[in-house]
Design a protein around this motif. Structure first.
Motif, mmCIF file in Angstrom:
data_model
loop_
_atom_site.group_PDB
_atom_site.id
_atom_site.type_symbol
_atom_site.label_atom_id
_atom_site.label_comp_id
_atom_site.label_asym_id
_atom_site.label_seq_id
_atom_site.Cartn_x
_atom_site.Cartn_y
_atom_site.Cartn_z
ATOM 1 N N VAL A 202 29.469 36.765 33.992
ATOM 2 C CA VAL A 202 29.366 37.830 32.944
ATOM 3 C C VAL A 202 27.843 38.113 32.360
ATOM 4 C CG1 VAL A 202 30.130 38.198 30.722
ATOM 5 C CG2 VAL A 202 31.535 36.750 32.067
ATOM 6 N N GLY A 203 27.668 39.533 32.314
ATOM 7 C CA GLY A 203 26.267 39.849 32.105
ATOM 8 C C GLY A 203 25.547 39.184 30.891
ATOM 9 N N PHE A 204 24.455 39.008 30.734
ATOM 10 C CA PHE A 204 23.910 38.324 29.701
ATOM 11 C C PHE A 204 24.182 38.988 28.284
ATOM 12 C CE2 PHE A 204 20.784 37.450 26.414
ATOM 13 C CZ PHE A 204 20.411 35.940 26.655
ATOM 14 N N PHE A 205 24.141 40.487 28.323
ATOM 15 C CA PHE A 205 24.205 41.207 27.129
ATOM 16 C C PHE A 205 25.614 41.959 26.989
ATOM 17 C CE2 PHE A 205 19.636 41.838 27.743
ATOM 18 C CZ PHE A 205 19.278 41.160 26.670
ATOM 19 N N TRP A 206 26.748 41.490 27.971
ATOM 20 C CA TRP A 206 28.096 41.725 27.842
ATOM 21 C C TRP A 206 28.604 41.492 26.422
ATOM 22 C CZ3 TRP A 206 32.714 39.378 26.665
ATOM 23 C CH2 TRP A 206 33.812 40.125 26.793
ATOM 24 N N LEU A 387 36.463 27.878 29.386
ATOM 25 C CA LEU A 387 36.551 27.773 30.905
ATOM 26 C C LEU A 387 37.854 27.681 31.704
ATOM 27 C CD1 LEU A 387 33.511 25.670 31.715
ATOM 28 C CD2 LEU A 387 33.647 28.122 32.310
ATOM 29 N N VAL A 388 38.795 27.030 30.998
ATOM 30 C CA VAL A 388 40.195 26.829 31.342
ATOM 31 C C VAL A 388 40.889 28.121 31.356
ATOM 32 C CG1 VAL A 388 42.586 26.100 30.724
ATOM 33 C CG2 VAL A 388 40.619 24.451 30.819
ATOM 34 N N PHE A 389 40.748 29.065 30.171
ATOM 35 C CA PHE A 389 41.477 30.194 30.080
ATOM 36 C C PHE A 389 40.426 31.418 30.782
ATOM 37 C CE2 PHE A 389 43.468 27.703 26.766
ATOM 38 C CZ PHE A 389 44.495 27.679 27.196
ATOM 39 N N PHE A 390 39.516 31.306 30.804
ATOM 40 C CA PHE A 390 38.549 32.350 31.767
ATOM 41 C C PHE A 390 39.109 32.047 33.158
ATOM 42 C CE2 PHE A 390 34.915 33.094 34.439
ATOM 43 C CZ PHE A 390 34.340 34.316 33.559
ATOM 44 N N THR A 391 39.181 31.071 33.824
ATOM 45 C CA THR A 391 39.779 30.603 35.056
ATOM 46 C C THR A 391 41.180 30.924 35.237
ATOM 47 O OG1 THR A 391 38.324 28.708 35.293
ATOM 48 C CG2 THR A 391 40.031 29.125 36.807
ATOM 49 N N THR A 392 42.036 30.932 34.101
ATOM 50 C CA THR A 392 43.317 31.489 34.254
ATOM 51 C C THR A 392 43.505 32.929 34.328
ATOM 52 O OG1 THR A 392 44.080 29.222 33.041
ATOM 53 C CG2 THR A 392 45.589 31.561 32.940
ATOM 54 N N ALA A 393 42.648 33.662 33.495
ATOM 55 C CA ALA A 393 42.653 35.020 33.573
ATOM 56 C C ALA A 393 42.136 35.534 34.772
ATOM 57 C CB ALA A 393 41.575 35.518 32.440
ATOM 58 N N THR A 399 42.556 43.787 39.053
ATOM 59 C CA THR A 399 41.568 44.660 40.087
ATOM 60 C C THR A 399 40.635 45.433 39.328
ATOM 61 O OG1 THR A 399 43.221 46.495 40.122
ATOM 62 C CG2 THR A 399 43.366 44.969 41.687
ATOM 63 N N SER A 400 40.467 45.352 38.043
ATOM 64 C CA SER A 400 39.402 46.175 37.246
ATOM 65 C C SER A 400 39.155 45.402 36.094
ATOM 66 C CB SER A 400 40.143 47.461 37.041
ATOM 67 O OG SER A 400 41.163 47.569 36.104
ATOM 68 N N GLY A 401 38.151 45.625 35.599
ATOM 69 C CA GLY A 401 37.619 45.061 34.204
ATOM 70 C C GLY A 401 36.013 44.419 34.557
ATOM 71 N N SER A 407 36.410 37.164 40.465
ATOM 72 C CA SER A 407 37.324 38.367 40.468
ATOM 73 C C SER A 407 37.109 39.004 39.174
ATOM 74 C CB SER A 407 38.684 37.746 40.207
ATOM 75 O OG SER A 407 38.977 37.015 39.152
ATOM 76 N N PHE A 408 37.924 39.944 38.827
ATOM 77 C CA PHE A 408 37.863 40.718 37.488
ATOM 78 C C PHE A 408 38.916 40.297 36.509
ATOM 79 C CE2 PHE A 408 36.833 43.803 40.963
ATOM 80 C CZ PHE A 408 35.971 44.531 40.450
ATOM 81 N N ILE A 409 38.215 40.429 35.032
ATOM 82 C CA ILE A 409 39.011 40.140 33.924
ATOM 83 C C ILE A 409 38.996 41.419 33.394
ATOM 84 C CG2 ILE A 409 39.093 38.481 31.872
ATOM 85 C CD1 ILE A 409 37.846 36.369 33.444
ATOM 86 N N PRO A 410 39.920 41.867 32.637
ATOM 87 C CA PRO A 410 40.055 43.058 31.929
ATOM 88 C C PRO A 410 39.166 42.661 30.573
ATOM 89 C CG PRO A 410 42.288 42.402 32.513
ATOM 90 C CD PRO A 410 41.605 41.301 32.889
ATOM 91 N N LYS A 411 38.467 43.854 30.181
ATOM 92 C CA LYS A 411 37.664 43.782 29.205
ATOM 93 C C LYS A 411 38.420 43.172 27.860
ATOM 94 C CE LYS A 411 34.832 46.365 25.906
ATOM 95 N NZ LYS A 411 34.356 47.737 25.728
ATOM 96 N N ALA A 412 39.499 43.573 27.333
ATOM 97 C CA ALA A 412 40.156 43.149 26.102
ATOM 98 C C ALA A 412 40.418 41.714 26.495
ATOM 99 C CB ALA A 412 41.419 43.802 25.883
ATOM 100 N N VAL A 413 40.792 41.187 27.530
ATOM 101 C CA VAL A 413 41.275 39.600 27.722
ATOM 102 C C VAL A 413 39.934 38.997 27.476
ATOM 103 C CG1 VAL A 413 41.889 38.031 29.353
ATOM 104 C CG2 VAL A 413 43.150 40.187 29.281
#
Length: 476
Positions: A202-206, A387-393, A399-401, A407-413
Protein backbone atom coordinates in the motif's frame (compact mmCIF):
# COMPACT_ATOMS: atom_id res chain seq x y z
CA UNK A 1 0.66 -17.71 44.16
CA UNK A 2 4.48 -18.04 44.01
CA UNK A 3 4.33 -21.76 44.88
CA UNK A 4 1.71 -22.36 42.21
CA UNK A 5 3.77 -20.54 39.59
CA UNK A 6 6.89 -22.49 40.60
CA UNK A 7 5.01 -25.74 40.15
CA UNK A 8 3.62 -24.71 36.79
CA UNK A 9 7.05 -23.63 35.59
CA UNK A 10 8.64 -26.90 36.70
CA UNK A 11 5.93 -28.84 34.91
CA UNK A 12 6.68 -26.95 31.70
CA UNK A 13 10.44 -27.33 32.01
CA UNK A 14 10.48 -31.00 32.96
CA UNK A 15 7.66 -32.31 30.79
CA UNK A 16 8.28 -35.75 29.27
CA UNK A 17 10.64 -35.75 26.31
CA UNK A 18 7.96 -36.87 23.86
CA UNK A 19 6.26 -33.52 24.44
CA UNK A 20 9.32 -31.71 23.11
CA UNK A 21 9.63 -34.10 20.24
CA UNK A 22 6.28 -33.13 18.76
CA UNK A 23 6.07 -32.22 15.12
CA UNK A 24 7.60 -28.73 14.90
CA UNK A 25 6.33 -28.30 11.34
CA UNK A 26 2.69 -27.94 12.38
CA UNK A 27 1.50 -24.80 10.58
CA UNK A 28 -0.23 -21.83 12.18
CA UNK A 29 -3.31 -22.59 10.09
CA UNK A 30 -3.42 -26.18 11.37
CA UNK A 31 -2.96 -24.93 14.94
CA UNK A 32 -5.70 -22.34 14.57
CA UNK A 33 -8.08 -24.92 13.14
CA UNK A 34 -7.33 -27.36 15.97
CA UNK A 35 -7.37 -24.97 18.92
CA UNK A 36 -10.69 -24.92 20.83
CA UNK A 37 -12.24 -21.62 21.86
CA UNK A 38 -11.62 -22.42 25.52
CA UNK A 39 -7.90 -21.98 24.85
CA UNK A 40 -8.68 -18.25 24.94
CA UNK A 41 -9.72 -18.48 28.63
CA UNK A 42 -6.30 -17.28 29.90
CA UNK A 43 -6.60 -14.23 27.65
CA UNK A 44 -10.08 -13.53 29.02
CA UNK A 45 -8.72 -14.06 32.54
CA UNK A 46 -5.92 -11.60 31.83
CA UNK A 47 -8.39 -8.94 30.67
CA UNK A 48 -10.73 -9.53 33.61
CA UNK A 49 -7.81 -9.26 36.03
CA UNK A 50 -6.88 -5.88 34.55
CA UNK A 51 -10.51 -4.80 34.78
CA UNK A 52 -11.54 -6.15 38.19
CA UNK A 53 -8.54 -6.34 40.55
CA UNK A 54 -7.86 -2.57 40.57
CA UNK A 55 -11.49 -2.12 41.69
CA UNK A 56 -11.70 -4.72 44.45
CA UNK A 57 -8.07 -5.20 45.64
CA UNK A 58 -6.08 -2.24 44.38
CA UNK A 59 -3.11 -2.52 46.78
CA UNK A 60 -2.88 -6.29 46.28
CA UNK A 61 -3.00 -5.80 42.50
CA UNK A 62 -0.19 -3.24 42.51
CA UNK A 63 2.01 -5.59 44.52
CA UNK A 64 1.20 -8.88 42.79
CA UNK A 65 0.59 -7.72 39.22
CA UNK A 66 3.66 -9.52 37.77
CA UNK A 67 2.61 -12.80 39.40
CA UNK A 68 -0.92 -12.53 38.00
CA UNK A 69 0.54 -11.94 34.53
CA UNK A 70 2.83 -14.95 34.95
CA UNK A 71 -0.06 -17.12 36.17
CA UNK A 72 -2.29 -16.46 33.15
CA UNK A 73 0.66 -16.79 30.76
CA UNK A 74 1.65 -20.19 32.14
CA UNK A 75 -1.98 -21.30 32.27
CA UNK A 76 -1.97 -21.00 28.49
CA UNK A 77 1.60 -22.13 27.76
CA UNK A 78 1.56 -25.37 29.78
CA UNK A 79 -1.57 -26.97 28.26
CA UNK A 80 -0.42 -25.71 24.85
CA UNK A 81 2.94 -27.44 25.34
CA UNK A 82 1.31 -30.66 26.59
CA UNK A 83 -1.09 -30.88 23.64
CA UNK A 84 1.08 -29.63 20.75
CA UNK A 85 4.58 -30.15 22.10
CA UNK A 86 7.06 -28.08 24.03
CA UNK A 87 8.96 -27.23 20.84
CA UNK A 88 5.92 -25.57 19.28
CA UNK A 89 5.00 -23.81 22.52
CA UNK A 90 8.54 -22.49 22.87
CA UNK A 91 8.61 -21.43 19.24
CA UNK A 92 5.43 -19.39 19.62
CA UNK A 93 6.67 -17.91 22.88
CA UNK A 94 9.88 -16.79 21.17
CA UNK A 95 7.93 -15.51 18.18
CA UNK A 96 5.65 -13.34 20.28
CA UNK A 97 8.41 -12.04 22.57
CA UNK A 98 11.27 -11.65 20.09
CA UNK A 99 9.28 -10.99 16.95
CA UNK A 100 6.46 -8.82 18.34
CA UNK A 101 6.87 -7.70 21.93
CA UNK A 102 10.53 -6.65 21.80
CA UNK A 103 10.16 -4.03 19.07
CA UNK A 104 6.81 -2.97 20.55
CA UNK A 105 8.17 -2.24 24.03
CA UNK A 106 11.45 -0.73 22.78
CA UNK A 107 9.49 1.78 20.69
CA UNK A 108 7.24 2.69 23.61
CA UNK A 109 10.26 2.94 25.92
CA UNK A 110 12.15 5.21 23.52
CA UNK A 111 9.27 7.60 22.95
CA UNK A 112 8.45 7.60 26.66
CA UNK A 113 12.04 8.55 27.56
CA UNK A 114 12.47 11.23 24.91
CA UNK A 115 9.07 12.84 25.48
CA UNK A 116 9.75 12.90 29.22
CA UNK A 117 12.72 15.17 28.49
CA UNK A 118 10.57 17.76 26.68
CA UNK A 119 8.64 20.20 28.84
CA UNK A 120 6.21 22.88 27.66
CA UNK A 121 6.46 25.70 30.17
CA UNK A 122 4.57 28.97 30.51
CA UNK A 123 1.29 30.43 31.61
CA UNK A 124 -1.17 28.13 29.88
CA UNK A 125 -4.55 28.03 31.61
CA UNK A 126 -6.71 25.02 30.96
CA UNK A 127 -10.23 25.96 29.87
CA UNK A 128 -12.51 24.43 27.22
CA UNK A 129 -11.13 26.52 24.33
CA UNK A 130 -7.49 25.93 25.26
CA UNK A 131 -8.13 22.22 25.75
CA UNK A 132 -9.76 21.91 22.34
CA UNK A 133 -6.73 23.58 20.73
CA UNK A 134 -4.29 21.30 22.58
CA UNK A 135 -6.27 18.18 21.66
CA UNK A 136 -6.41 19.30 18.02
CA UNK A 137 -2.64 19.92 17.91
CA UNK A 138 -1.96 16.49 19.42
CA UNK A 139 -4.39 14.81 17.01
CA UNK A 140 -2.66 16.37 14.00
CA UNK A 141 0.76 15.35 15.33
CA UNK A 142 -0.26 11.71 15.79
CA UNK A 143 -0.03 10.80 12.12
CA UNK A 144 3.48 12.19 11.80
CA UNK A 145 5.21 11.16 15.04
CA UNK A 146 2.92 8.26 15.91
CA UNK A 147 0.09 8.00 18.40
CA UNK A 148 2.56 7.02 21.12
CA UNK A 149 4.92 9.89 20.33
CA UNK A 150 2.12 12.47 20.23
CA UNK A 151 0.56 11.08 23.41
CA UNK A 152 3.81 11.23 25.36
CA UNK A 153 4.60 14.69 24.01
CA UNK A 154 1.20 16.25 24.77
CA UNK A 155 0.03 14.50 27.94
CA UNK A 156 2.08 16.48 30.46
CA UNK A 157 1.37 19.96 29.00
CA UNK A 158 -2.35 19.23 29.09
CA UNK A 159 -2.16 17.92 32.65
CA UNK A 160 -0.10 20.94 33.70
CA UNK A 161 -2.51 23.40 32.08
CA UNK A 162 -5.47 21.82 33.90
CA UNK A 163 -3.86 21.15 37.27
CA UNK A 164 -6.18 23.70 38.90
CA UNK A 165 -9.26 21.88 37.64
CA UNK A 166 -11.25 19.54 39.87
CA UNK A 167 -13.21 17.85 37.07
CA UNK A 168 -10.81 16.74 34.34
CA UNK A 169 -11.40 13.03 33.66
CA UNK A 170 -13.15 13.94 30.40
CA UNK A 171 -9.96 15.65 29.21
CA UNK A 172 -7.95 12.45 29.58
CA UNK A 173 -10.66 10.27 28.05
CA UNK A 174 -10.96 12.41 24.91
CA UNK A 175 -7.16 12.67 24.82
CA UNK A 176 -7.09 8.87 24.44
CA UNK A 177 -9.88 8.94 21.84
CA UNK A 178 -8.23 11.55 19.63
CA UNK A 179 -4.47 11.70 20.18
CA UNK A 180 -3.77 8.11 21.19
CA UNK A 181 -5.91 6.59 18.44
CA UNK A 182 -7.95 8.42 15.80
CA UNK A 183 -5.25 10.97 14.96
CA UNK A 184 -2.86 8.26 13.78
CA UNK A 185 -4.73 7.28 10.63
CA UNK A 186 -3.09 9.42 7.95
CA UNK A 187 0.36 7.82 7.50
CA UNK A 188 2.07 4.48 8.14
CA UNK A 189 4.04 6.25 10.89
CA UNK A 190 0.84 7.01 12.77
CA UNK A 191 -0.15 3.50 13.82
CA UNK A 192 1.52 0.07 13.30
CA UNK A 193 -1.36 -1.49 11.29
CA UNK A 194 -0.89 1.10 8.58
CA UNK A 195 2.84 0.39 8.56
CA UNK A 196 1.98 -3.28 7.89
CA UNK A 197 -0.18 -2.16 4.97
CA UNK A 198 2.73 -0.10 3.62
CA UNK A 199 5.04 -3.12 3.91
CA UNK A 200 2.48 -5.14 1.90
CA UNK A 201 2.42 -2.75 -1.04
CA UNK A 202 0.00 0.00 0.00
CA UNK A 203 1.39 3.43 -0.93
CA UNK A 204 2.92 5.56 1.86
CA UNK A 205 0.46 8.41 1.28
CA UNK A 206 -2.54 6.20 0.47
CA UNK A 207 -3.74 6.61 4.06
CA UNK A 208 -4.53 10.25 3.28
CA UNK A 209 -7.71 8.79 1.76
CA UNK A 210 -8.86 8.44 5.38
CA UNK A 211 -8.70 12.21 5.91
CA UNK A 212 -12.46 12.82 5.36
CA UNK A 213 -13.33 10.11 7.92
CA UNK A 214 -10.82 11.48 10.40
CA UNK A 215 -12.00 15.09 9.96
CA UNK A 216 -15.62 14.09 10.55
CA UNK A 217 -14.74 12.14 13.67
CA UNK A 218 -12.50 14.87 15.05
CA UNK A 219 -15.17 17.51 14.42
CA UNK A 220 -17.87 15.51 16.18
CA UNK A 221 -15.69 14.46 19.11
CA UNK A 222 -14.16 17.90 19.71
CA UNK A 223 -17.64 19.45 19.65
CA UNK A 224 -18.87 16.86 22.14
CA UNK A 225 -15.79 17.38 24.28
CA UNK A 226 -16.25 21.15 24.28
CA UNK A 227 -19.81 20.78 25.54
CA UNK A 228 -18.83 18.30 28.28
CA UNK A 229 -15.74 20.25 29.31
CA UNK A 230 -17.62 23.55 29.39
CA UNK A 231 -20.18 22.08 31.76
CA UNK A 232 -17.42 20.69 34.01
CA UNK A 233 -15.50 23.99 33.80
CA UNK A 234 -18.51 25.99 34.98
CA UNK A 235 -19.01 23.62 37.90
CA UNK A 236 -15.34 24.02 38.87
CA UNK A 237 -15.68 27.80 38.83
CA UNK A 238 -18.92 27.64 40.81
CA UNK A 239 -17.21 25.44 43.42
CA UNK A 240 -14.46 28.00 43.89
CA UNK A 241 -11.71 26.39 41.82
CA UNK A 242 -9.89 29.10 39.91
CA UNK A 243 -6.60 29.23 37.97
CA UNK A 244 -3.69 31.13 39.43
CA UNK A 245 -3.49 34.60 37.90
CA UNK A 246 -0.02 36.07 38.26
CA UNK A 247 0.99 39.70 37.76
CA UNK A 248 2.10 40.62 34.25
CA UNK A 249 5.71 40.98 35.41
CA UNK A 250 5.78 37.40 36.73
CA UNK A 251 4.17 35.66 33.79
CA UNK A 252 6.22 33.20 31.79
CA UNK A 253 5.90 33.02 28.03
CA UNK A 254 5.23 29.65 26.48
CA UNK A 255 8.45 27.86 25.60
CA UNK A 256 9.88 24.37 25.25
CA UNK A 257 12.57 23.16 27.62
CA UNK A 258 14.60 20.31 26.17
CA UNK A 259 13.51 21.22 22.66
CA UNK A 260 16.59 19.51 21.19
CA UNK A 261 14.92 16.20 22.06
CA UNK A 262 12.54 16.72 19.15
CA UNK A 263 15.49 15.66 16.97
CA UNK A 264 15.74 12.39 18.91
CA UNK A 265 12.01 11.86 18.47
CA UNK A 266 12.39 12.33 14.71
CA UNK A 267 15.23 9.79 14.71
CA UNK A 268 12.88 7.29 16.38
CA UNK A 269 10.23 7.99 13.74
CA UNK A 270 12.88 7.48 11.03
CA UNK A 271 13.84 4.17 12.65
CA UNK A 272 10.23 2.97 12.42
CA UNK A 273 10.03 3.97 8.76
CA UNK A 274 13.35 2.28 7.98
CA UNK A 275 12.18 -0.95 9.60
CA UNK A 276 9.39 -1.05 7.04
CA UNK A 277 11.30 0.24 4.00
CA UNK A 278 14.61 -1.65 4.25
CA UNK A 279 13.27 -5.25 3.96
CA UNK A 280 11.19 -4.43 0.89
CA UNK A 281 13.91 -2.38 -0.81
CA UNK A 282 16.90 -4.52 0.16
CA UNK A 283 15.82 -8.12 0.91
CA UNK A 284 19.04 -8.81 2.82
CA UNK A 285 17.66 -6.71 5.69
CA UNK A 286 14.81 -9.20 6.13
CA UNK A 287 17.43 -11.73 7.24
CA UNK A 288 18.88 -11.57 10.73
CA UNK A 289 19.26 -13.33 14.06
CA UNK A 290 17.27 -16.60 14.01
CA UNK A 291 16.24 -18.55 17.10
CA UNK A 292 14.11 -21.69 16.63
CA UNK A 293 12.88 -20.48 13.28
CA UNK A 294 12.00 -16.98 14.56
CA UNK A 295 14.01 -14.22 12.91
CA UNK A 296 14.77 -10.82 14.38
CA UNK A 297 15.60 -9.07 11.13
CA UNK A 298 18.54 -6.78 10.59
CA UNK A 299 16.02 -4.02 9.91
CA UNK A 300 14.47 -4.57 13.35
CA UNK A 301 17.91 -4.68 15.00
CA UNK A 302 18.80 -1.35 13.36
CA UNK A 303 15.46 0.06 14.56
CA UNK A 304 16.11 -1.10 18.14
CA UNK A 305 19.66 0.32 18.17
CA UNK A 306 18.50 3.70 16.82
CA UNK A 307 15.68 3.94 19.37
CA UNK A 308 17.77 2.92 22.38
CA UNK A 309 20.62 5.22 21.30
CA UNK A 310 18.16 8.11 20.99
CA UNK A 311 16.74 7.41 24.45
CA UNK A 312 20.24 7.21 25.97
CA UNK A 313 21.48 10.41 24.31
CA UNK A 314 18.25 12.18 25.26
CA UNK A 315 18.90 11.44 28.92
CA UNK A 316 22.59 12.33 28.70
CA UNK A 317 21.93 15.70 27.06
CA UNK A 318 18.94 16.84 29.12
CA UNK A 319 18.99 18.41 32.56
CA UNK A 320 17.33 16.43 35.34
CA UNK A 321 15.33 19.54 36.26
CA UNK A 322 13.31 19.17 33.06
CA UNK A 323 12.27 15.64 33.96
CA UNK A 324 11.46 16.80 37.47
CA UNK A 325 9.19 19.53 36.07
CA UNK A 326 7.38 16.77 34.14
CA UNK A 327 7.09 14.66 37.33
CA UNK A 328 8.85 11.95 35.31
CA UNK A 329 8.83 8.43 36.80
CA UNK A 330 9.22 4.95 35.34
CA UNK A 331 5.88 3.70 36.68
CA UNK A 332 3.86 4.09 33.48
CA UNK A 333 6.27 2.27 31.17
CA UNK A 334 6.85 -0.41 33.83
CA UNK A 335 3.11 -1.10 34.07
CA UNK A 336 2.73 -1.28 30.30
CA UNK A 337 5.75 -3.61 29.98
CA UNK A 338 4.39 -6.02 32.61
CA UNK A 339 0.78 -6.10 31.45
CA UNK A 340 1.40 -6.27 27.73
CA UNK A 341 3.82 -9.20 27.87
CA UNK A 342 0.95 -11.14 29.45
CA UNK A 343 -1.50 -9.83 26.88
CA UNK A 344 0.81 -10.74 23.98
CA UNK A 345 1.35 -14.28 25.29
CA UNK A 346 -2.23 -15.11 26.24
CA UNK A 347 -3.69 -13.78 23.00
CA UNK A 348 -1.64 -16.27 20.93
CA UNK A 349 -4.55 -18.74 20.60
CA UNK A 350 -7.04 -16.00 19.75
CA UNK A 351 -4.83 -14.77 16.92
CA UNK A 352 -4.13 -18.30 15.66
CA UNK A 353 -7.86 -19.07 15.57
CA UNK A 354 -8.56 -15.77 13.86
CA UNK A 355 -5.82 -16.33 11.29
CA UNK A 356 -7.07 -19.85 10.49
CA UNK A 357 -10.79 -19.11 10.42
CA UNK A 358 -11.00 -15.43 9.49
CA UNK A 359 -11.68 -16.22 5.85
CA UNK A 360 -14.66 -18.37 6.88
CA UNK A 361 -16.55 -15.43 8.36
CA UNK A 362 -18.20 -14.61 5.04
CA UNK A 363 -17.05 -10.98 4.95
CA UNK A 364 -17.64 -9.18 1.67
CA UNK A 365 -18.91 -5.66 2.47
CA UNK A 366 -16.86 -2.69 3.74
CA UNK A 367 -19.09 -2.18 6.79
CA UNK A 368 -18.55 -5.81 7.80
CA UNK A 369 -14.77 -5.41 7.63
CA UNK A 370 -15.03 -2.13 9.56
CA UNK A 371 -16.89 -3.60 12.53
CA UNK A 372 -15.15 -6.99 12.78
CA UNK A 373 -11.67 -5.45 12.46
CA UNK A 374 -12.59 -2.75 14.95
CA UNK A 375 -14.27 -5.02 17.47
CA UNK A 376 -11.30 -7.39 17.59
CA UNK A 377 -8.79 -4.52 17.58
CA UNK A 378 -10.47 -3.23 20.73
CA UNK A 379 -9.13 -6.24 22.65
CA UNK A 380 -6.44 -7.86 20.51
CA UNK A 381 -3.29 -6.32 19.08
CA UNK A 382 -4.61 -4.25 16.17
CA UNK A 383 -1.58 -5.00 13.95
CA UNK A 384 -2.11 -8.78 13.47
CA UNK A 385 -5.87 -8.17 13.41
CA UNK A 386 -5.36 -5.72 10.53
CA UNK A 387 -3.14 -8.24 8.72
CA UNK A 388 -5.69 -11.04 9.11
CA UNK A 389 -8.46 -9.05 7.45
CA UNK A 390 -6.09 -7.40 4.97
CA UNK A 391 -5.11 -10.91 3.86
CA UNK A 392 -8.75 -12.03 3.90
CA UNK A 393 -9.77 -9.13 1.65
CA UNK A 394 -6.82 -9.76 -0.68
CA UNK A 395 -7.90 -13.40 -1.12
CA UNK A 396 -11.45 -12.61 -2.27
CA UNK A 397 -10.45 -12.27 -5.95
CA UNK A 398 -11.14 -8.57 -6.51
CA UNK A 399 -9.88 -7.38 -9.91
CA UNK A 400 -9.66 -3.67 -9.19
CA UNK A 401 -8.96 -1.30 -6.34
CA UNK A 402 -5.78 -0.70 -4.36
CA UNK A 403 -2.84 -2.69 -5.72
CA UNK A 404 -1.04 -4.67 -3.00
CA UNK A 405 1.91 -7.06 -3.28
CA UNK A 406 -0.40 -10.00 -4.01
CA UNK A 407 -3.72 -8.70 -5.37
CA UNK A 408 -6.28 -5.91 -5.38
CA UNK A 409 -8.39 -4.68 -2.47
CA UNK A 410 -11.30 -2.30 -3.13
CA UNK A 411 -10.63 1.18 -1.77
CA UNK A 412 -13.70 1.17 0.49
CA UNK A 413 -12.77 -2.22 1.97
CA UNK A 414 -9.19 -1.16 2.72
CA UNK A 415 -10.46 2.10 4.22
CA UNK A 416 -12.86 0.11 6.41
CA UNK A 417 -10.11 -2.26 7.63
CA UNK A 418 -7.74 0.64 8.29
CA UNK A 419 -10.30 2.75 10.16
CA UNK A 420 -11.52 -0.21 12.18
CA UNK A 421 -7.99 -1.12 13.29
CA UNK A 422 -6.88 2.44 14.10
CA UNK A 423 -10.06 4.06 15.42
CA UNK A 424 -11.49 1.28 17.57
CA UNK A 425 -8.29 0.79 19.52
CA UNK A 426 -9.84 3.63 21.53
CA UNK A 427 -12.69 1.41 22.75
CA UNK A 428 -10.73 -0.06 25.69
CA UNK A 429 -7.63 0.71 27.71
CA UNK A 430 -5.84 -2.25 26.14
CA UNK A 431 -6.90 -1.48 22.56
CA UNK A 432 -3.72 0.53 22.00
CA UNK A 433 -0.62 0.78 24.18
CA UNK A 434 -0.69 4.61 24.51
CA UNK A 435 -4.11 4.31 26.18
CA UNK A 436 -2.63 2.55 29.19
CA UNK A 437 0.35 4.89 29.34
CA UNK A 438 -1.89 7.95 29.34
CA UNK A 439 -3.99 6.43 32.11
CA UNK A 440 -0.92 5.64 34.20
CA UNK A 441 0.62 9.11 33.78
CA UNK A 442 -2.72 10.77 34.57
CA UNK A 443 -3.07 8.75 37.78
CA UNK A 444 0.53 9.56 38.73
CA UNK A 445 -0.51 13.20 38.57
CA UNK A 446 -3.52 12.75 40.83
CA UNK A 447 -6.26 12.34 38.21
CA UNK A 448 -8.64 9.55 39.17
CA UNK A 449 -9.22 7.72 35.90
CA UNK A 450 -12.24 5.53 35.15
CA UNK A 451 -11.99 1.80 35.77
CA UNK A 452 -11.67 -0.59 32.82
CA UNK A 453 -15.46 -0.86 32.53
CA UNK A 454 -15.93 2.80 33.45
CA UNK A 455 -13.76 3.77 30.50
CA UNK A 456 -15.77 1.46 28.23
CA UNK A 457 -18.92 3.33 29.29
CA UNK A 458 -17.31 6.49 27.91
CA UNK A 459 -16.28 4.78 24.68
CA UNK A 460 -19.63 3.07 24.13
CA UNK A 461 -21.58 6.27 24.70
CA UNK A 462 -19.26 8.65 22.83
CA UNK A 463 -17.43 6.62 20.18
CA UNK A 464 -19.88 3.97 18.99
CA UNK A 465 -22.43 6.58 17.76
CA UNK A 466 -19.59 8.24 15.82
CA UNK A 467 -18.57 4.91 14.30
CA UNK A 468 -22.18 4.27 13.29
CA UNK A 469 -22.11 7.59 11.44
CA UNK A 470 -18.85 6.52 9.77
CA UNK A 471 -20.51 3.31 8.60
CA UNK A 472 -23.55 5.09 7.20
CA UNK A 473 -21.55 7.71 5.32
CA UNK A 474 -18.42 5.86 4.20
CA UNK A 475 -18.87 2.09 4.39
CA UNK A 476 -22.38 1.19 3.27
Amino acid sequence: MKKLLTGLSAFLLFSPLHVFAADGALSDTALGTTLPLWSCIPFAGMLLSIAIFPLIKEEWWEKHKPWVVAFWSLLFLIPFAVIFGGHIALEHLIEVTLGDYLTFIVLLFGLFCVAGNISLQGDLTGNPKVNVVLLLIGTLLSSWIGTTGASMLMIRPIIRANKWRQRKVQIMVFFIFLISNIGGCLTPVGDPPLLMGFMNGVGFFWSLNLLPVMLLNVLILLTLFFLIDTKAYKKDIADGFKPEIRPESERVKLHLDGAHNIAFMLIIVAAVILSGVLPTTFPVFSEGLTIMGVTLSYASIIEIIMILASAYLSFKTTKKEIRDSNHFTWDAIEEVAILFIGIFITMIPALLILKARGADLGLTQPWQFFWITGALSSFLDNTPTYLVFFTTAASLGFTSGVQTLTSFIPKAVLMAISCGAVFMGANTYIGNAPNFMVRSIAEENGIKMPSFFGYMFWSLSCLIPVFLIDMLIFFL
